[in-house]
Write an enzyme that holds these catalytic residues in place. Sequence first.
Site, mmCIF file in Angstrom:
data_model
loop_
_atom_site.group_PDB
_atom_site.id
_atom_site.type_symbol
_atom_site.label_atom_id
_atom_site.label_comp_id
_atom_site.label_asym_id
_atom_site.label_seq_id
_atom_site.Cartn_x
_atom_site.Cartn_y
_atom_site.Cartn_z
ATOM 1 N N HIS A 182 14.517 -7.375 -7.441
ATOM 2 C CA HIS A 182 15.962 -7.144 -7.411
ATOM 3 C C HIS A 182 16.572 -7.349 -6.013
ATOM 4 C CE1 HIS A 182 14.950 -3.027 -6.103
ATOM 5 N NE2 HIS A 182 16.186 -2.930 -5.663
ATOM 6 N N LYS A 186 20.647 -9.232 -4.157
ATOM 7 C CA LYS A 186 21.620 -8.608 -3.245
ATOM 8 C C LYS A 186 22.387 -9.710 -2.509
ATOM 9 C CE LYS A 186 18.741 -4.484 -2.584
ATOM 10 N NZ LYS A 186 19.403 -3.232 -2.883
ATOM 11 N N HIS A 244 9.531 -6.799 -1.969
ATOM 12 C CA HIS A 244 10.844 -6.851 -1.314
ATOM 13 C C HIS A 244 10.769 -7.284 0.150
ATOM 14 C CE1 HIS A 244 11.896 -4.884 -4.943
ATOM 15 N NE2 HIS A 244 11.702 -3.642 -4.571
ATOM 16 N N LYS A 338 9.362 6.169 2.549
ATOM 17 C CA LYS A 338 10.176 7.164 1.853
ATOM 18 C C LYS A 338 10.361 8.342 2.812
ATOM 19 C CE LYS A 338 9.491 5.384 -2.482
ATOM 20 N NZ LYS A 338 10.600 4.573 -2.989
HETATM 21 C C1 BG6 Z 1 11.949 -0.395 -6.130
HETATM 22 C C2 BG6 Z 1 10.816 0.544 -5.743
HETATM 23 O O1 BG6 Z 1 11.448 -1.671 -6.394
HETATM 24 O O2 BG6 Z 1 12.883 -0.464 -5.060
HETATM 25 C C3 BG6 Z 1 11.356 1.915 -5.389
HETATM 26 O O3 BG6 Z 1 9.910 0.653 -6.835
HETATM 27 C C4 BG6 Z 1 12.449 1.813 -4.344
HETATM 28 O O4 BG6 Z 1 10.302 2.762 -4.930
HETATM 29 C C5 BG6 Z 1 13.498 0.773 -4.743
HETATM 30 O O5 BG6 Z 1 13.034 3.091 -4.197
HETATM 31 C C6 BG6 Z 1 14.462 0.528 -3.606
HETATM 32 O O6 BG6 Z 1 15.520 -0.296 -4.049
HETATM 33 P P1 BG6 Z 1 16.927 -0.255 -3.315
HETATM 34 O O7 BG6 Z 1 17.703 -1.370 -3.942
HETATM 35 O O8 BG6 Z 1 17.503 1.097 -3.570
HETATM 36 O O9 BG6 Z 1 16.627 -0.469 -1.859
#
Ligand code: BG6
Length: 482
Positions: A182, A186, A244, A338
């Site tokens: 995802h 962005k 990511h 985290k």
């Molecule tokens: C997800 C992870 O892919 O991305 C999560 O599994 C994480 O652990 C999240 O919190 C973060 O996404 P964003 O868009 O909030 O940075």
Amino acid sequence: MMVAAAVEPHLFVILGATGDLTRRKLLPAVYRLTQQGALSTGFRLLGVARDRDLDDALYRRWAHEALREAGIPDQESEPWCEDFLLYQCVDDGGGFEELARRIEAVEEEVGLPGNRLFYLALPPRVFATALEALAAAGLDRSPGWCRLVIEKPFGDDLGSAEALNRLVHRWFDESQIYRIDHYLGKETVQNLLVFRFANAMFESLWNRNHIDNVQITVAESIGVGDRVGYYDGVGALRDMVQNHLTQLAALVAMEVPSAYDASSVRNEKIKVLRSIRAPEPADVVFGQYTAGSSEGVEVVGYRTEASAESRTETFVSLKLAIENWRWQGVPFFLRTGKRLEKRLTEIAITFRRPPVSLFESMDGVRPDHDVLLITLQPDEGFSLLFDLKRPGEPLTIEKKALTFSYEEAFGALSDAYVTLLLDVLTGDQTLFVHAEEAEAAWRLYTPLLERNIHVFDYPAGSWGPRESEQLLALDGLLWRTP
Ligand code: BG6
């Protein structure tokens, strides 16, 4: 997203239709696409799950609640659910033949041409079973186009990712497969390509001659909370870094593609991923949060949430070396965790200092590196930090920023899922992860997963273990934040 192509009439099938992802992301995104006029009335969303007690009416009620949680007013969401949503139950023993019959019946009743999207919003352990069941019911073929969307995690090491690719390729061609990360939806991430390749000014500086180091930080202030069942044993390297952060690094580092299309962009990403040297244990710091204060609230440590023995890392920082002509000798540092001090996603490109320090010898004058900051969260935008003279005497140099904020310029941005779903529906794979890309990223980190890397404690609300600072200190550097 390339160009806004029209979405053809289709059936949008979600496997895992009562799950968290569907509730929080998919239903609101499909709803917003309809509101934006991107979806014609020629579509239906068929939710598929194991819940025997649901039917069309009850599923619509459930979906209606989900849309309310997403801030969509009842008077708008109710008729939408009524018009477009359907439900079909499948269970472990089967039900996929019935699903196939239902799909054909809906298509006939609505007059859909047989274009089908299957979204696997499922836990990874049931991917294989779901794919086999779809294929056994003949749902790997359709009278129109047939596309498959797969959520991360795509495997949990190189071997499992290769096995999953082989399995999917038994029935689906790579051109039908959309692996979602995802972050690629962005705006700022997509804009990285435009920013780099539409502006000659930056691209001419984008190499080892002018860039000193690159730091990519994805910091979260939230803890693992009720996702601990999924997260424990998985950890930040698999959950965030392999996908990511590595995608962000690839977009910063890739060469100019020969065209702006899916295969050219993805080929360049694969090439740069293959030129990264797999990090050694000495290039990596793992951490796990202990009790502390996060954004003014006292919080428990990870081991209280998971188990007293857990050594799952909730923090990773590491150094990557890209061994190609453009980047040789420029370290890329990646960091995620985290329960860090604040939520911040940022790419910091630090430029080299001028070859001659004209002002260095003057009292109180400390010229510093220029930095380009690309911020993804909480506010999407850019800042260019550079030195200028403070008015008056004696001569003093100060760092100032030229900034651009997406929200100020264009208003609130769409959720990444809105962008990505529209791309799937128009058949644009540019922002999706190719099979070889997923494997190339796993190839980088699988050796680390096989080693027993020490996990340092860090208090919740900090920037991670002290050892993470030392990783940069070896190169005479500091993390840009704090
Ligand atoms: C997800 C992870 O892919 O991305 C999560 O599994 C994480 O652990 C999240 O919190 C973060 O996404 P964003 O868009 O909030 O940075």
